[in-house]
Motif scaffolding. Structure first.
Motif, PDB file in Angstrom:
ATOM      1  N   TRP A  52       7.789 -19.527  22.921  1.00  0.00           N
ATOM      2  CA  TRP A  52       6.717 -20.234  22.225  1.00  0.00           C
ATOM      3  C   TRP A  52       7.267 -21.323  21.318  1.00  0.00           C
ATOM      4  N   MET A  72       9.631  -9.301  22.446  1.00  0.00           N
ATOM      5  CA  MET A  72       9.039 -10.149  21.406  1.00  0.00           C
ATOM      6  C   MET A  72       9.960 -11.305  21.040  1.00  0.00           C
ATOM      7  N   TRP A 132      10.550  -3.321  23.282  1.00  0.00           N
ATOM      8  CA  TRP A 132       9.492  -4.218  22.804  1.00  0.00           C
ATOM      9  C   TRP A 132      10.063  -5.304  21.900  1.00  0.00           C
ATOM     10  N   ARG A 133      11.067  -4.954  21.131  1.00  0.00           N
ATOM     11  CA  ARG A 133      11.680  -5.942  20.232  1.00  0.00           C
ATOM     12  C   ARG A 133      12.325  -7.066  21.035  1.00  0.00           C
ATOM     13  N   LEU A 140       9.621 -13.871  23.720  1.00  0.00           N
ATOM     14  CA  LEU A 140       8.349 -14.579  23.577  1.00  0.00           C
ATOM     15  C   LEU A 140       8.384 -15.571  22.423  1.00  0.00           C
ATOM     16  N   TRP A 141       8.978 -15.182  21.303  1.00  0.00           N
ATOM     17  CA  TRP A 141       9.080 -16.098  20.163  1.00  0.00           C
ATOM     18  C   TRP A 141       9.905 -17.327  20.512  1.00  0.00           C
TER      19      TRP A 141
END
Length: 105
Positions: free
Chosen positions: A13, A6, A2-3, A9-10
């Motif tokens: 974005w 994320m 999950w890290r 995704l960061w």
């Protein structure tokens, strides 16, 4: 697991937000009125009609993207439209000083 997702995704974005901000800033610099570029008093006038036409193209582009995502999927439209957006932004920013403003709209 999950890290790592994320972090991806960061980065995505942040990259999309930064590129969108840069594109909006380029639009305002491209449509500066020619008479005010050498003025040092801090007052710059813009061709607001051309900025409006240019920004309204975003509505058309988003409509095309939504229709393409619904029919094709997410990956191919994202890659192709981000690539086209990058190419057109580069052409716009490099050719802004050598062409007249009405040609860019």
């Amino acid at each position: 697991q999950w890290r790592e997702m994320m972090i991806y995704l960061w980065v995505a974005w942040f990259g999309m937000g930064t590129s969108y901000y840069g594109a909006i800033m380029i639009v305002t610099r491209v449509f500066v009125t020619e008479d005010d570029t050498d003025d040092n008093n801090g007052h710059i006038t813009f061709n607001y009609r051309s900025i409006g036409i240019s920004c309204s193209a975003e509505i058309i582009g988003l409509t095309i993207v939504v229709l393409a995502v619904n029919r094709i999927g997410r990956i191919y439209p994202a890659v192709s439209f981000f690539g086209l957006g990058g190419v057109f932004s580069a052409v716009l920013s490099f050719s802004a000083s050598s062409q007249s403003v009405w040609l860019l709209t």
